[in-house]
Design a protein around this motif. Structure first.
Motif, short mmCIF file in Angstrom:
data_model
loop_
_atom_site.label_atom_id
_atom_site.label_comp_id
_atom_site.label_asym_id
_atom_site.label_seq_id
_atom_site.Cartn_x
_atom_site.Cartn_y
_atom_site.Cartn_z
N THR A 105 -17.70 8.79 -13.46
CA THR A 105 -17.62 9.41 -12.13
C THR A 105 -16.16 9.83 -11.92
OG1 THR A 105 -16.84 7.68 -10.66
CG2 THR A 105 -19.06 7.46 -11.46
N TYR A 106 -15.93 10.58 -10.88
CA TYR A 106 -14.56 10.99 -10.56
C TYR A 106 -13.88 9.82 -9.81
CZ TYR A 106 -10.86 13.97 -8.53
OH TYR A 106 -9.66 14.52 -8.15
N ILE A 107 -12.76 9.37 -10.35
CA ILE A 107 -12.08 8.19 -9.79
C ILE A 107 -11.73 8.40 -8.31
CG2 ILE A 107 -9.64 8.74 -10.35
CD1 ILE A 107 -11.18 5.45 -11.33
N GLY A 139 0.85 -1.20 0.00
CA GLY A 139 0.00 0.00 0.00
C GLY A 139 0.88 1.24 0.00
N VAL A 140 0.34 2.33 -0.52
CA VAL A 140 1.10 3.60 -0.57
C VAL A 140 0.19 4.69 -0.01
CG1 VAL A 140 2.28 5.25 -2.06
CG2 VAL A 140 2.30 2.81 -2.65
N LYS A 141 0.63 5.31 1.08
CA LYS A 141 -0.20 6.33 1.71
C LYS A 141 0.39 7.72 1.49
CE LYS A 141 -1.84 7.95 6.19
NZ LYS A 141 -1.53 7.95 7.62
N GLY A 142 -0.42 8.58 0.84
CA GLY A 142 -0.03 9.99 0.68
C GLY A 142 -0.63 10.76 1.85
N GLY A 143 -1.83 11.33 1.62
CA GLY A 143 -2.52 12.07 2.69
C GLY A 143 -3.56 11.22 3.41
N GLY A 144 -3.78 9.97 2.96
CA GLY A 144 -4.71 9.06 3.65
C GLY A 144 -6.17 9.46 3.52
N HIS A 145 -6.52 10.27 2.52
CA HIS A 145 -7.89 10.77 2.44
C HIS A 145 -8.75 10.06 1.41
CE1 HIS A 145 -7.20 13.91 5.31
NE2 HIS A 145 -8.41 14.37 5.13
N GLY A 187 -7.76 15.54 -9.96
CA GLY A 187 -7.70 16.77 -9.17
C GLY A 187 -8.60 17.87 -9.68
N LEU A 188 -9.52 18.32 -8.83
CA LEU A 188 -10.44 19.40 -9.21
C LEU A 188 -10.66 20.32 -8.01
CD1 LEU A 188 -13.46 18.59 -7.85
CD2 LEU A 188 -13.32 16.88 -9.65
N GLY A 189 -10.98 21.56 -8.32
CA GLY A 189 -11.23 22.55 -7.27
C GLY A 189 -11.69 23.87 -7.87
C1 LIG Z 1 -12.81 15.54 2.71
C2 LIG Z 1 -12.34 15.33 1.30
C3 LIG Z 1 -12.38 16.36 0.40
C4 LIG Z 1 -11.92 16.19 -0.90
N1 LIG Z 1 -11.96 17.23 -1.76
C5 LIG Z 1 -11.44 17.07 -3.01
C6 LIG Z 1 -11.39 18.15 -3.92
O1 LIG Z 1 -11.80 19.26 -3.60
N2 LIG Z 1 -10.88 17.92 -5.14
C7 LIG Z 1 -10.41 16.70 -5.52
O2 LIG Z 1 -9.94 16.56 -6.63
N3 LIG Z 1 -10.46 15.66 -4.68
C8 LIG Z 1 -10.95 15.82 -3.45
N4 LIG Z 1 -11.00 14.76 -2.60
C9 LIG Z 1 -10.64 13.44 -3.10
C10 LIG Z 1 -9.16 13.23 -3.03
O3 LIG Z 1 -8.55 13.75 -4.19
C11 LIG Z 1 -8.86 11.72 -2.94
O4 LIG Z 1 -9.44 11.23 -1.77
C12 LIG Z 1 -7.39 11.41 -3.00
O5 LIG Z 1 -7.24 10.03 -3.23
C13 LIG Z 1 -6.72 11.78 -1.71
O6 LIG Z 1 -5.35 11.67 -1.80
P1 LIG Z 1 -4.49 11.29 -0.52
O7 LIG Z 1 -3.07 11.33 -0.91
O8 LIG Z 1 -4.94 12.09 0.64
O9 LIG Z 1 -5.02 9.83 -0.26
P2 LIG Z 1 -4.37 8.39 0.00
O10 LIG Z 1 -5.52 7.63 0.58
O11 LIG Z 1 -3.12 8.46 0.78
O12 LIG Z 1 -4.03 7.92 -1.43
C14 LIG Z 1 -5.00 7.77 -2.44
C15 LIG Z 1 -4.53 6.78 -3.48
O13 LIG Z 1 -3.37 7.28 -4.13
C16 LIG Z 1 -2.26 6.39 -3.96
N5 LIG Z 1 -1.08 7.20 -3.69
C17 LIG Z 1 -0.93 8.12 -2.71
N6 LIG Z 1 0.27 8.69 -2.80
C18 LIG Z 1 0.90 8.11 -3.86
C19 LIG Z 1 2.16 8.30 -4.47
N7 LIG Z 1 3.03 9.19 -4.03
N8 LIG Z 1 2.48 7.53 -5.53
C20 LIG Z 1 1.60 6.63 -6.00
N9 LIG Z 1 0.39 6.41 -5.48
C21 LIG Z 1 0.05 7.16 -4.41
C22 LIG Z 1 -2.63 5.53 -2.79
O14 LIG Z 1 -2.02 4.28 -2.84
C23 LIG Z 1 -4.12 5.43 -2.91
O15 LIG Z 1 -4.49 4.42 -3.81
C24 LIG Z 1 -11.43 14.92 -1.30
C25 LIG Z 1 -11.40 13.88 -0.39
C26 LIG Z 1 -11.82 14.08 0.89
C27 LIG Z 1 -11.77 12.95 1.84
#
Ligand SMILES: Cc1cc2nc3c(=O)[nH]c(=O)nc-3n(C[C@H](O)[C@H](O)[C@H](O)COP(=O)(O)OP(=O)(O)OC[C@H]3O[C@@H](n4cnc5c(N)ncnc54)[C@H](O)[C@@H]3O)c2cc1C
Length: 476
Positions: A430-432, A84-90, A161-163
């Motif tokens: 849908t948005y992936i 697994g790969v965790k960036g921001g965990g969201h 990515g959208l905003g």
């Molecule tokens: C409250 C909330 C608000 C949001 N608002 C928006 C928004 O305004 N616009 C928008 O576009 N999206 C939005 N999102 C969606 C967001 O883009 C996704 O949830 C995204 O996956 C979050 O990235 P993360 O790094 O935090 O998540 P993680 O859960 O850490 O990673 C998401 C996925 O990406 C992979 N990954 C992470 N880092 C890497 C890396 N460095 N290399 C390869 N793979 C990697 C992980 O393995 C996982 O499969 C929102 C999500 C939440 C929860």
């Protein structure tokens, strides 16, 4: 951590016993930390935003460099481990954590430099949106990112990515100019339109399927630092009129004006008059990132609606607009969503949203539409894997509740039913980044559309054994 043999989830399904010496060898090779469940920092390392999707790995590696990432990738490959790969965990589907496997927690890779002359930001994969907005705004610059500032830049960018700035500058992935990525073979590559263009094409929307990105380089644009934004709300009883005005507004609005329509129950926030707490509202969240002198003119149709329950629209720092909704999405709650891209706002859709929300049983639900049309629609459909160049709005049906909510099953069903009811107005995709864990491969395929087969080809070249599978997975 102690160097005893431990069992991890393997990629072929069953458990894999990894001897203590192999773990010691890995720990000795890397600058970063290898953590087990009893080690300090474990809880933070494995915590993700959506409590509904929470699972635990058996082992975490917190890399300190791309070389550490390469060592961990090689280790997972050699031992046949789930990775697994965790960036921001969201991610709502909880894809950062490979259950029982090895997780790379990238939070320590948060280097960030801004080159204001070249208008570029070089961003480590552990950065959150707030980190990038803060650093770029110090130079009056920005790249389009989402609006909950704790979200990870990595996952957001890799999924598209959208905003609020999407109307002006396209998907976040459209603003990616280079990425350093550790592949399944352990090689560190720099991908751009000139170097490894096939890999770069796939990284721009293909999620975590291609490798571990260890540095993103983004194109920046002059934005702010002051913009006009905030929230304005009317009683839900006026929703028909307000939604019609939203359609008119978004049909003509300049790209500097991005507006998000949200139906929600008023939170008990200090800016909501006490008499309105818990009552249904129809709101606009607004960001006008153009000349502040034009903002009032462009917002005239909004003001013309009159008699708001509250009106917080005004000049404020862009970084403020990018974070003022943060507290509405607390970590650890249970979240369940359905999302569709829309090509327009037809009467049936708007009426359906109103009817659904009027009977919604979930106190903390939101039905929303964000206006996207503009720059993203002007690129060819195959400019990056992200595609969806016909999307002009994104629709969200979002449910949130406490982990001990007794009605959780009914709430989830309501979200599913509401999503199905509104799907006829979808572009079909849908948005992936908003897909939940129980949405099937058909939704992944539909989202990539005609780009899916090319994405499979690139995946086959760079990750033929599907090492990177803890994501919305493209199967080679
Ligand atoms: C409250 C909330 C608000 C949001 N608002 C928006 C928004 O305004 N616009 C928008 O576009 N999206 C939005 N999102 C969606 C967001 O883009 C996704 O949830 C995204 O996956 C979050 O990235 P993360 O790094 O935090 O998540 P993680 O859960 O850490 O990673 C998401 C996925 O990406 C992979 N990954 C992470 N880092 C890497 C890396 N460095 N290399 C390869 N793979 C990697 C992980 O393995 C996982 O499969 C929102 C999500 C939440 C929860």
């Amino acid at each position: 951590m102690t160097a005893a043999t431990i069992e991890l989830s393997g990629r072929s399904g069953g458990p894999v016993a990894v001897p203590g010496e192999a773990l010691e060898d890995l720990a000795g090779k890397v600058e970063g930390r290898l953590l087990g469940p009893d080690d300090p920092g474990w809880d933070d390392a494995v915590r993700i935003w959506n409590g509904l999707a929470a699972t635990a790995p058996a082992l975490v590696l917190q890399p300190a460099s791309a070389a550490d990432v390469a060592a961990a990738v090689g280790f997972a490959r050699a031992h046949g481990l789930l990775l697994g790969v965790k960036g921001g965990g969201h991610n709502i589907a909880g894809t950062a954590i490979a259950e029982g496997g090895l997780t790379l927690d990238l939070s320590g890779l948060c280097q960030l430099t801004v080159d204001p002359e070249a208008r570029l930001a070089h961003v480590g994969p552990g950065c959150r949106l707030a980190d990038v907005d803060r650093a770029t705004q110090a130079h009056g610059l920005a790249t389009p990112l989402g609006f909950i500032s704790k979200v990870g830049v990595a996952g957001l960018t890799l999924g598209g990515g959208l905003g609020y700035l999407t109307r002006r500058f396209g998907w976040t992935a459209d603003n990616l100019v280079e990425a350093e990525v550790v592949g399944a073979d352990g090689q560190v590559r720099t991908a751009s339109r000139e170097r490894h263009p096939d890999l770069f094409w796939a990284l721009r929307g293909g999620g975590g399927n291609l490798g571990v990105v260890t540095r993103f380089t983004f194109q920046l644009h002059p934005v702010g630092p002051q913009v006009v934004g905030g929230l304005i709300a009317w009683p839900f009883e006026r929703a028909e009129e307000v939604m019609a005005a939203y359609r008119t507004l978004t049909a003509a609005a300049p790209r500097e004006l991005a507006t998000w329509l949200i139906l929600l129950n008023a939170p008990p926030a200090p800016f909501v008059p006490a008499a309105w707490h818990g009552r249904r509202l129809c709101t606009f969240a607004v960001c006008h990132s153009g000349d502040p002198g034009d903002a009032e003119r462009d917002l005239a149709p909004v003001r013309a609606l009159g008699d708001p329950v509250f009106d917080l629209l005004g000049p404020q720092p862009y970084t403020e607009v990018q974070s003022y909704l943060d507290d509405t999405e607390p970590d650890g709650h249970h979240y369940y969503w359905r999302t569709e891209f829309l090509a327009g706002l037809e009467d049936g859709l708007l009426a359906g949203m109103r009817e659904l929300f009027a009977d919604c049983p979930i106190p903390e639900a939101e039905l929303g539409v964000l206006h996207l049309s503009g720059a993203l629609n002007e690129r060819p459909a195959d400019d990056g894997a992200v595609g969806n160049r016909d999307a002009r709005y994104v629709l969200g049906v979002n449910g949130m509740w406490a982990p001990d909510e007794p009605e959780a099953g009914r709430f989830r069903q309501w979200v599913r039913d509401a999503g199905a009811r509104l799907r006829p107005w979808s572009t079909g995709a849908t948005y992936i980044n908003f897909q939940t864990a129980d949405e099937g491969d058909d939704r992944v395929r539909a989202t990539y559309g005609a780009n899916y087969d090319r994405l499979v080809e690139v995946k086959r070249r760079y990750d033929p054994d599907n090492l990177f599978r803890a994501n919305r997975n493209i199967r080679p």
